[in-house]
Design a protein around this motif. Structure first.
Motif, PDB file in Angstrom:
ATOM      1  N   ARG A 127     106.218  33.461  10.378  1.00 40.10           N
ATOM      2  CA  ARG A 127     106.847  34.601  11.029  1.00 40.10           C
ATOM      3  C   ARG A 127     107.313  35.578   9.977  1.00 40.10           C
ATOM      4  NH1 ARG A 127     108.749  36.232  16.195  1.00 40.10           N
ATOM      5  NH2 ARG A 127     110.916  36.882  16.264  1.00 40.10           N
ATOM      6  N   ASP A 158     107.462  44.185  17.154  1.00 45.67           N
ATOM      7  CA  ASP A 158     107.981  44.497  15.819  1.00 45.67           C
ATOM      8  C   ASP A 158     107.165  43.892  14.673  1.00 45.67           C
ATOM      9  OD1 ASP A 158     108.594  41.912  16.237  1.00 45.67           O
ATOM     10  OD2 ASP A 158     110.739  42.077  15.876  1.00 45.67           O
ATOM     11  N   ARG A 189     110.765  41.633  10.312  1.00 50.71           N
ATOM     12  CA  ARG A 189     110.561  42.819  11.132  1.00 50.71           C
ATOM     13  C   ARG A 189     109.935  43.924  10.289  1.00 50.71           C
ATOM     14  NH1 ARG A 189     112.378  46.046  15.130  1.00 50.71           N
ATOM     15  NH2 ARG A 189     112.875  44.726  16.910  1.00 50.71           N
ATOM     16  N   GLN A 192     106.700  40.941  13.996  1.00 47.63           N
ATOM     17  CA  GLN A 192     107.139  39.612  13.538  1.00 47.63           C
ATOM     18  C   GLN A 192     106.123  38.580  14.001  1.00 47.63           C
ATOM     19  OE1 GLN A 192     111.439  39.483  14.810  1.00 47.63           O
ATOM     20  NE2 GLN A 192     111.575  38.587  12.780  1.00 47.63           N
ATOM     21  N   ASP A 233     105.717  40.232  20.497  1.00 51.02           N
ATOM     22  CA  ASP A 233     106.729  41.260  20.253  1.00 51.02           C
ATOM     23  C   ASP A 233     106.091  42.471  19.582  1.00 51.02           C
ATOM     24  OD1 ASP A 233     108.592  39.601  21.283  1.00 51.02           O
ATOM     25  OD2 ASP A 233     109.613  39.154  19.390  1.00 51.02           O
TER      26      ASP A 233
HETATM   27 MG    MG Z   1     111.788  40.618  16.329  1.00 54.48          MG
END
Ligand code: MG
Ligand code: UDP
Length: 310
Positions: free
Chosen positions: A196, A95, A199, A97, A93
Protein backbone atom coordinates in the motif's frame (compact mmCIF):
# COMPACT_ATOMS: atom_id res chain seq x y z
CA UNK A 1 -22.27 -6.48 -21.29
CA UNK A 2 -19.03 -4.90 -20.21
CA UNK A 3 -16.50 -7.23 -18.70
CA UNK A 4 -14.97 -5.03 -16.01
CA UNK A 5 -16.32 -2.21 -13.90
CA UNK A 6 -14.06 -0.12 -11.72
CA UNK A 7 -15.81 1.82 -8.97
CA UNK A 8 -13.99 4.78 -7.44
CA UNK A 9 -15.50 6.65 -4.48
CA UNK A 10 -14.19 10.18 -4.63
CA UNK A 11 -14.41 13.07 -2.21
CA UNK A 12 -12.34 16.17 -2.90
CA UNK A 13 -9.51 14.52 -4.81
CA UNK A 14 -8.86 17.14 -7.50
CA UNK A 15 -5.09 16.92 -7.07
CA UNK A 16 -5.08 13.18 -7.72
CA UNK A 17 -7.68 12.51 -10.41
CA UNK A 18 -5.53 13.27 -13.49
CA UNK A 19 -2.74 10.96 -12.34
CA UNK A 20 -5.24 8.28 -11.39
CA UNK A 21 -6.86 8.55 -14.82
CA UNK A 22 -3.48 8.18 -16.51
CA UNK A 23 -2.36 5.15 -14.53
CA UNK A 24 -5.73 3.43 -14.47
CA UNK A 25 -6.51 3.73 -18.19
CA UNK A 26 -3.05 2.47 -19.00
CA UNK A 27 -3.65 -0.65 -16.92
CA UNK A 28 -7.18 -1.22 -18.23
CA UNK A 29 -6.17 -0.79 -21.89
CA UNK A 30 -3.47 -3.39 -21.35
CA UNK A 31 -5.95 -5.88 -19.87
CA UNK A 32 -7.70 -5.81 -23.22
CA UNK A 33 -11.27 -6.40 -22.03
CA UNK A 34 -14.23 -4.07 -22.37
CA UNK A 35 -14.48 -1.90 -19.27
CA UNK A 36 -16.23 0.98 -17.59
CA UNK A 37 -14.94 3.20 -14.82
CA UNK A 38 -17.54 4.70 -12.51
CA UNK A 39 -16.33 7.71 -10.58
CA UNK A 40 -18.69 8.27 -7.69
CA UNK A 41 -18.60 11.92 -6.74
CA UNK A 42 -19.47 11.91 -3.05
CA UNK A 43 -20.43 15.58 -2.73
CA UNK A 44 -16.98 17.01 -3.45
CA UNK A 45 -16.64 20.72 -2.88
CA UNK A 46 -13.53 21.18 -5.02
CA UNK A 47 -13.09 20.72 -8.77
CA UNK A 48 -13.27 16.90 -8.68
CA UNK A 49 -16.64 16.77 -10.45
CA UNK A 50 -15.52 19.03 -13.31
CA UNK A 51 -12.42 16.93 -13.79
CA UNK A 52 -14.46 13.72 -13.90
CA UNK A 53 -16.76 15.30 -16.47
CA UNK A 54 -13.84 16.11 -18.74
CA UNK A 55 -12.73 12.45 -18.47
CA UNK A 56 -16.23 11.44 -19.51
CA UNK A 57 -16.29 13.75 -22.52
CA UNK A 58 -12.89 12.41 -23.61
CA UNK A 59 -13.66 8.76 -23.03
CA UNK A 60 -17.20 7.39 -22.90
CA UNK A 61 -16.08 4.39 -20.90
CA UNK A 62 -15.69 6.76 -17.99
CA UNK A 63 -18.98 7.28 -16.20
CA UNK A 64 -19.75 9.77 -13.49
CA UNK A 65 -22.23 9.08 -10.71
CA UNK A 66 -22.88 12.36 -8.94
CA UNK A 67 -24.49 11.87 -5.52
CA UNK A 68 -26.76 14.59 -4.16
CA UNK A 69 -24.40 15.32 -1.22
CA UNK A 70 -21.60 13.74 0.79
CA UNK A 71 -22.82 10.37 2.02
CA UNK A 72 -19.49 8.92 3.12
CA UNK A 73 -17.03 6.43 1.70
CA UNK A 74 -18.99 3.24 2.39
CA UNK A 75 -22.21 4.54 0.86
CA UNK A 76 -20.31 5.90 -2.15
CA UNK A 77 -18.89 2.42 -2.74
CA UNK A 78 -22.39 0.95 -2.46
CA UNK A 79 -23.81 3.44 -4.94
CA UNK A 80 -21.05 2.68 -7.45
CA UNK A 81 -21.62 -1.07 -7.10
CA UNK A 82 -25.37 -0.57 -7.64
CA UNK A 83 -24.71 1.15 -10.97
CA UNK A 84 -21.86 -1.09 -12.15
CA UNK A 85 -22.76 -3.38 -15.03
CA UNK A 86 -19.58 -5.42 -15.37
CA UNK A 87 -19.17 -9.16 -14.99
CA UNK A 88 -16.53 -8.31 -12.42
CA UNK A 89 -16.51 -5.17 -10.31
CA UNK A 90 -13.36 -3.68 -8.81
CA UNK A 91 -13.59 -1.16 -5.99
CA UNK A 92 -10.62 1.10 -5.34
CA UNK A 93 -9.88 4.37 -3.58
CA UNK A 94 -9.16 7.45 -5.63
CA UNK A 95 -6.01 8.46 -3.80
CA UNK A 96 -3.72 5.89 -5.48
CA UNK A 97 -3.10 4.14 -2.18
CA UNK A 98 -4.64 1.22 -4.02
CA UNK A 99 -2.35 1.00 -7.05
CA UNK A 100 -4.17 0.27 -10.34
CA UNK A 101 -1.23 -1.93 -11.34
CA UNK A 102 -2.56 -4.62 -8.96
CA UNK A 103 -5.76 -5.00 -11.02
CA UNK A 104 -4.37 -7.63 -13.47
CA UNK A 105 -3.52 -9.87 -10.49
CA UNK A 106 -7.07 -9.52 -9.17
CA UNK A 107 -8.46 -10.42 -12.60
CA UNK A 108 -6.18 -13.43 -12.82
CA UNK A 109 -7.57 -14.87 -9.59
CA UNK A 110 -11.12 -14.12 -10.77
CA UNK A 111 -10.46 -16.11 -13.95
CA UNK A 112 -9.26 -18.96 -11.76
CA UNK A 113 -12.77 -19.05 -10.36
CA UNK A 114 -12.75 -16.87 -7.25
CA UNK A 115 -15.75 -14.64 -6.59
CA UNK A 116 -14.06 -12.21 -4.26
CA UNK A 117 -10.42 -11.28 -4.59
CA UNK A 118 -9.34 -8.80 -1.97
CA UNK A 119 -6.05 -6.98 -1.99
CA UNK A 120 -4.11 -7.51 1.21
CA UNK A 121 -1.75 -4.81 2.39
CA UNK A 122 1.60 -6.41 2.88
CA UNK A 123 3.27 -3.19 3.78
CA UNK A 124 1.76 0.19 4.48
CA UNK A 125 3.71 3.16 3.38
CA UNK A 126 3.13 6.72 4.45
CA UNK A 127 0.76 5.83 7.26
CA UNK A 128 1.61 6.85 10.77
CA UNK A 129 2.42 4.53 13.65
CA UNK A 130 -0.87 5.40 15.35
CA UNK A 131 -2.99 4.42 12.34
CA UNK A 132 -1.12 1.16 11.83
CA UNK A 133 -1.37 0.10 15.46
CA UNK A 134 -5.03 1.05 15.91
CA UNK A 135 -5.98 -0.62 12.62
CA UNK A 136 -4.20 -3.81 13.57
CA UNK A 137 -5.82 -3.85 17.04
CA UNK A 138 -9.22 -3.19 15.52
CA UNK A 139 -9.04 -6.06 13.03
CA UNK A 140 -7.82 -8.40 15.72
CA UNK A 141 -10.71 -7.39 17.98
CA UNK A 142 -13.34 -7.67 15.29
CA UNK A 143 -12.16 -11.15 14.32
CA UNK A 144 -12.44 -12.22 17.95
CA UNK A 145 -15.91 -10.93 18.62
CA UNK A 146 -17.71 -11.55 15.33
CA UNK A 147 -18.61 -14.62 13.34
CA UNK A 148 -17.60 -13.24 9.95
CA UNK A 149 -14.05 -13.87 8.83
CA UNK A 150 -12.87 -10.38 7.96
CA UNK A 151 -9.41 -10.74 6.45
CA UNK A 152 -6.64 -8.99 8.34
CA UNK A 153 -5.16 -5.99 6.56
CA UNK A 154 -7.62 -5.90 3.70
CA UNK A 155 -9.41 -2.64 2.97
CA UNK A 156 -12.09 -2.05 0.37
CA UNK A 157 -9.76 -2.61 -2.58
CA UNK A 158 -11.13 -5.79 -4.15
CA UNK A 159 -12.66 -7.49 -7.14
CA UNK A 160 -16.09 -9.08 -6.94
CA UNK A 161 -17.78 -11.36 -9.45
CA UNK A 162 -21.27 -10.62 -10.72
CA UNK A 163 -22.93 -13.05 -8.34
CA UNK A 164 -20.94 -11.67 -5.40
CA UNK A 165 -21.99 -8.12 -6.31
CA UNK A 166 -25.61 -9.20 -6.70
CA UNK A 167 -25.37 -10.76 -3.25
CA UNK A 168 -23.85 -7.62 -1.77
CA UNK A 169 -26.60 -5.53 -3.38
CA UNK A 170 -29.19 -7.45 -1.37
CA UNK A 171 -27.76 -6.14 1.90
CA UNK A 172 -29.24 -2.67 2.36
CA UNK A 173 -28.26 -1.87 5.91
CA UNK A 174 -27.53 1.78 6.54
CA UNK A 175 -24.49 1.78 8.81
CA UNK A 176 -22.46 -0.09 6.30
CA UNK A 177 -19.21 -1.84 6.97
CA UNK A 178 -18.70 -3.01 3.41
CA UNK A 179 -15.65 -5.20 4.01
CA UNK A 180 -17.62 -7.12 6.64
CA UNK A 181 -20.61 -7.49 4.34
CA UNK A 182 -18.39 -8.84 1.60
CA UNK A 183 -17.06 -11.51 3.95
CA UNK A 184 -20.59 -12.26 5.03
CA UNK A 185 -21.81 -13.07 1.49
CA UNK A 186 -19.44 -16.01 1.27
CA UNK A 187 -18.59 -17.67 -2.09
CA UNK A 188 -14.96 -18.38 -2.90
CA UNK A 189 -12.74 -15.67 -1.54
CA UNK A 190 -9.01 -15.19 -1.74
CA UNK A 191 -6.42 -12.49 -1.27
CA UNK A 192 -3.61 -11.00 -3.32
CA UNK A 193 -0.74 -9.24 -1.58
CA UNK A 194 0.29 -5.73 -2.46
CA UNK A 195 2.24 -2.85 -1.03
CA UNK A 196 0.00 0.00 0.00
CA UNK A 197 1.55 3.20 -1.15
CA UNK A 198 1.30 6.55 0.52
CA UNK A 199 -1.46 8.88 -0.54
CA UNK A 200 -0.48 10.46 -3.86
CA UNK A 201 -1.56 13.97 -2.82
CA UNK A 202 -4.09 15.72 -0.62
CA UNK A 203 -4.92 14.51 2.85
CA UNK A 204 -6.93 11.72 4.40
CA UNK A 205 -10.71 12.12 4.45
CA UNK A 206 -10.88 9.90 7.52
CA UNK A 207 -10.13 12.02 10.58
CA UNK A 208 -10.11 10.26 13.94
CA UNK A 209 -13.80 10.94 14.56
CA UNK A 210 -14.87 9.25 11.31
CA UNK A 211 -12.50 6.36 11.98
CA UNK A 212 -14.08 5.78 15.39
CA UNK A 213 -17.56 5.84 13.88
CA UNK A 214 -16.43 3.43 11.19
CA UNK A 215 -14.98 1.08 13.81
CA UNK A 216 -18.19 1.23 15.86
CA UNK A 217 -20.26 0.53 12.73
CA UNK A 218 -18.09 -2.48 12.05
CA UNK A 219 -18.47 -3.88 15.53
CA UNK A 220 -22.18 -3.19 15.98
CA UNK A 221 -23.01 -4.51 12.50
CA UNK A 222 -21.57 -7.89 13.22
CA UNK A 223 -21.59 -8.45 16.96
CA UNK A 224 -23.82 -8.30 20.05
CA UNK A 225 -20.81 -8.65 22.28
CA UNK A 226 -20.88 -5.05 23.60
CA UNK A 227 -24.45 -5.60 24.76
CA UNK A 228 -23.37 -8.71 26.63
CA UNK A 229 -20.68 -6.78 28.49
CA UNK A 230 -23.44 -5.56 30.83
CA UNK A 231 -24.17 -9.14 31.87
CA UNK A 232 -20.55 -9.82 32.74
CA UNK A 233 -20.14 -6.53 34.57
CA UNK A 234 -23.35 -7.29 36.46
CA UNK A 235 -22.16 -10.74 37.50
CA UNK A 236 -18.80 -9.39 38.58
CA UNK A 237 -20.28 -6.58 40.66
CA UNK A 238 -22.87 -8.91 42.24
CA UNK A 239 -20.16 -11.32 43.29
CA UNK A 240 -18.05 -8.55 44.79
CA UNK A 241 -20.99 -7.05 46.62
CA UNK A 242 -21.90 -10.45 48.05
CA UNK A 243 -18.40 -10.87 49.46
CA UNK A 244 -18.42 -7.36 50.80
CA UNK A 245 -21.80 -7.91 52.44
CA UNK A 246 -20.44 -10.99 54.19
CA UNK A 247 -17.50 -8.99 55.45
CA UNK A 248 -19.70 -6.14 56.66
CA UNK A 249 -22.02 -8.52 58.54
CA UNK A 250 -19.11 -10.33 60.13
CA UNK A 251 -17.52 -7.09 61.27
CA UNK A 252 -20.83 -5.95 62.72
CA UNK A 253 -21.36 -9.22 64.65
CA UNK A 254 -17.83 -9.73 65.85
CA UNK A 255 -16.83 -6.18 66.76
CA UNK A 256 -20.22 -4.63 67.39
CA UNK A 257 -19.21 -1.51 65.44
CA UNK A 258 -20.51 -1.02 61.90
CA UNK A 259 -17.99 -0.67 59.09
CA UNK A 260 -17.30 3.02 58.80
CA UNK A 261 -17.11 4.21 55.29
CA UNK A 262 -17.56 7.32 53.30
CA UNK A 263 -14.82 6.10 50.96
CA UNK A 264 -16.24 2.68 50.30
CA UNK A 265 -19.69 4.17 49.68
CA UNK A 266 -18.39 6.74 47.25
CA UNK A 267 -16.30 4.19 45.40
CA UNK A 268 -19.22 1.81 45.10
CA UNK A 269 -21.62 4.51 43.89
CA UNK A 270 -19.21 5.97 41.36
CA UNK A 271 -18.15 2.59 40.09
CA UNK A 272 -21.71 1.43 39.61
CA UNK A 273 -22.72 4.76 38.08
CA UNK A 274 -19.92 4.37 35.57
CA UNK A 275 -20.87 0.84 34.66
CA UNK A 276 -24.52 1.82 34.30
CA UNK A 277 -23.82 4.79 32.05
CA UNK A 278 -21.44 2.77 29.95
CA UNK A 279 -23.89 -0.05 29.33
CA UNK A 280 -26.68 2.47 28.73
CA UNK A 281 -24.49 4.19 26.16
CA UNK A 282 -23.77 0.90 24.45
CA UNK A 283 -27.47 0.08 24.32
CA UNK A 284 -27.98 3.59 22.90
CA UNK A 285 -25.56 2.86 20.07
CA UNK A 286 -27.65 -0.11 19.03
CA UNK A 287 -30.98 1.68 19.47
CA UNK A 288 -29.78 4.58 17.32
CA UNK A 289 -28.88 2.12 14.60
CA UNK A 290 -32.23 0.36 14.90
CA UNK A 291 -33.92 3.76 14.59
CA UNK A 292 -31.98 4.52 11.43
CA UNK A 293 -32.96 1.19 9.92
CA UNK A 294 -36.62 1.59 10.82
CA UNK A 295 -36.85 4.93 9.05
CA UNK A 296 -36.13 3.14 5.78
CA UNK A 297 -34.64 6.14 4.07
CA UNK A 298 -32.85 5.47 0.80
CA UNK A 299 -29.11 4.91 1.26
CA UNK A 300 -28.27 7.78 -1.12
CA UNK A 301 -29.76 10.02 -3.78
CA UNK A 302 -28.31 10.64 -7.22
CA UNK A 303 -28.10 14.04 -8.82
CA UNK A 304 -26.89 12.85 -12.20
CA UNK A 305 -25.46 9.78 -13.89
CA UNK A 306 -23.31 10.49 -16.94
CA UNK A 307 -23.23 7.27 -18.86
CA UNK A 308 -23.91 7.49 -22.61
CA UNK A 309 -22.74 4.28 -24.21
CA UNK A 310 -20.31 4.54 -27.10
MG1 MG B 1 -6.47 6.71 1.35
N1 UDP C 1 -14.11 9.22 0.35
C1 UDP C 1 -15.45 9.37 -0.04
N2 UDP C 1 -16.31 9.99 0.80
C2 UDP C 1 -15.94 10.44 2.05
C3 UDP C 1 -14.59 10.25 2.44
C4 UDP C 1 -13.71 9.61 1.58
O1 UDP C 1 -15.83 8.97 -1.14
O2 UDP C 1 -16.78 11.00 2.75
C5 UDP C 1 -13.16 8.56 -0.58
C6 UDP C 1 -11.87 9.28 -0.79
O3 UDP C 1 -11.94 10.21 -1.83
C7 UDP C 1 -10.93 8.12 -1.12
C8 UDP C 1 -11.49 6.98 -0.31
O4 UDP C 1 -12.82 7.33 0.01
O5 UDP C 1 -11.01 7.79 -2.49
C9 UDP C 1 -10.70 6.69 0.94
O6 UDP C 1 -10.52 7.85 1.69
P1 UDP C 1 -9.10 8.25 2.31
O7 UDP C 1 -8.02 7.91 1.36
O8 UDP C 1 -9.17 9.66 2.76
O9 UDP C 1 -9.04 7.29 3.57
P2 UDP C 1 -7.72 6.59 4.17
O10 UDP C 1 -7.05 5.89 3.03
O11 UDP C 1 -6.90 7.70 4.73
O12 UDP C 1 -8.26 5.67 5.21
Amino acid sequence: MVKLSVVIPTYNEESILPELYRRLTKVLENVGESYEVIYVNDGSTDKSLDIMKTFHSKNKRIKVLDLSRNFGHQIAITAGCDYARGEAVIVMDADLQDPPEVIPQLIKKWREGYDVVYAVREKREGEGYFKRVTASLFYRLIRKITDVEIPQDAGDFRLMSRRAIDGLKLTRERHRFVRGLVSWIGFNQTGVKFIREARYAGETKYPLKKMLKFALDGITSFSFMPLQLGVWAGLFVSLLSFLYALYAILVKILTNTPVSGWTSLMVAILFLGGVHLLTLGLIGEYIGRIYDEVKQRPLYLVKEFLCEEE
